[in-house]
Design an enzyme around this catalytic site. Sequence first.
Site, PDB file in Angstrom:
ATOM      1  N   LYS A  74       0.840  -1.206   0.000  1.00  0.00           N
ATOM      2  CA  LYS A  74       0.000   0.000   0.000  1.00  0.00           C
ATOM      3  C   LYS A  74       0.869   1.248   0.000  1.00  0.00           C
ATOM      4  CE  LYS A  74      -3.755  -1.958   2.766  1.00  0.00           C
ATOM      5  NZ  LYS A  74      -4.513  -1.845   4.025  1.00  0.00           N
ATOM      6  N   TYR A 134      -5.202   5.623  -1.099  1.00  0.00           N
ATOM      7  CA  TYR A 134      -4.144   4.629  -1.152  1.00  0.00           C
ATOM      8  C   TYR A 134      -4.208   3.802  -2.417  1.00  0.00           C
ATOM      9  CZ  TYR A 134      -7.723   1.791   1.321  1.00  0.00           C
ATOM     10  OH  TYR A 134      -8.881   1.173   1.716  1.00  0.00           O
ATOM     11  N   ASP A 176     -14.099  -4.017  13.570  1.00  0.00           N
ATOM     12  CA  ASP A 176     -12.883  -3.574  14.265  1.00  0.00           C
ATOM     13  C   ASP A 176     -13.013  -3.664  15.779  1.00  0.00           C
ATOM     14  OD1 ASP A 176     -11.505  -3.190  11.923  1.00  0.00           O
ATOM     15  OD2 ASP A 176     -11.821  -1.025  11.857  1.00  0.00           O
TER      16      ASP A 176
END
Length: 193
Positions: A74, A134, A176
Amino acid sequence: MAITVEKNVNGIEGLCVITPKVFGDDRGYFMETYNENDMKAEGLDYVFVQDNQSASKKGVLRGLHFQKNFPQDKLVRVISGEVYDVAVDLREGSPTFGKHYGILLSAENKKQFMIPKGFAHGFLVVSEYAEFCYKVTDFYHPNDEGGLAFDDPDINVQWPIPEGMTKDDLILSGKDKVNASYKEYCKEHGVQA
């Protein structure tokens, strides 16, 4: 060359902070956000196949994410606002396995962070709003997601909690909130924590 590259930041092989050359005057500025020739000249020979962009408000924490079977290199940057960006080395056999590095990326400093395959990655928005971009070297595979707990004490990232907030105020996705601990990850992968 339109970039300067700090290689192996924090002693972690492969992690790089890239600072583009910015040409500015009273009209504004110009910079190359990506130049394949400059990257290759610095030994960063990647083929990017997808560009992604996200927008988040203050206190949003995304991560720490990785792809299990289809890992991605990335190249990340911020085009609006400011985030604290973190990469955790999960490369088996790496002398810095479990070690992390964090950097403040902002529209103002224009720094980019090159994160090779084999790292968990995440960021915390510390400005009122941020847009995060990204480039990746493999396509996203939704059934291939993995994650580590952002607040795992064994990784010990010192997230800069935005002023006026506490850790409990941070905004995480449902996934998450239940990411694995570092020890759970190591046990699952048969590596020493």
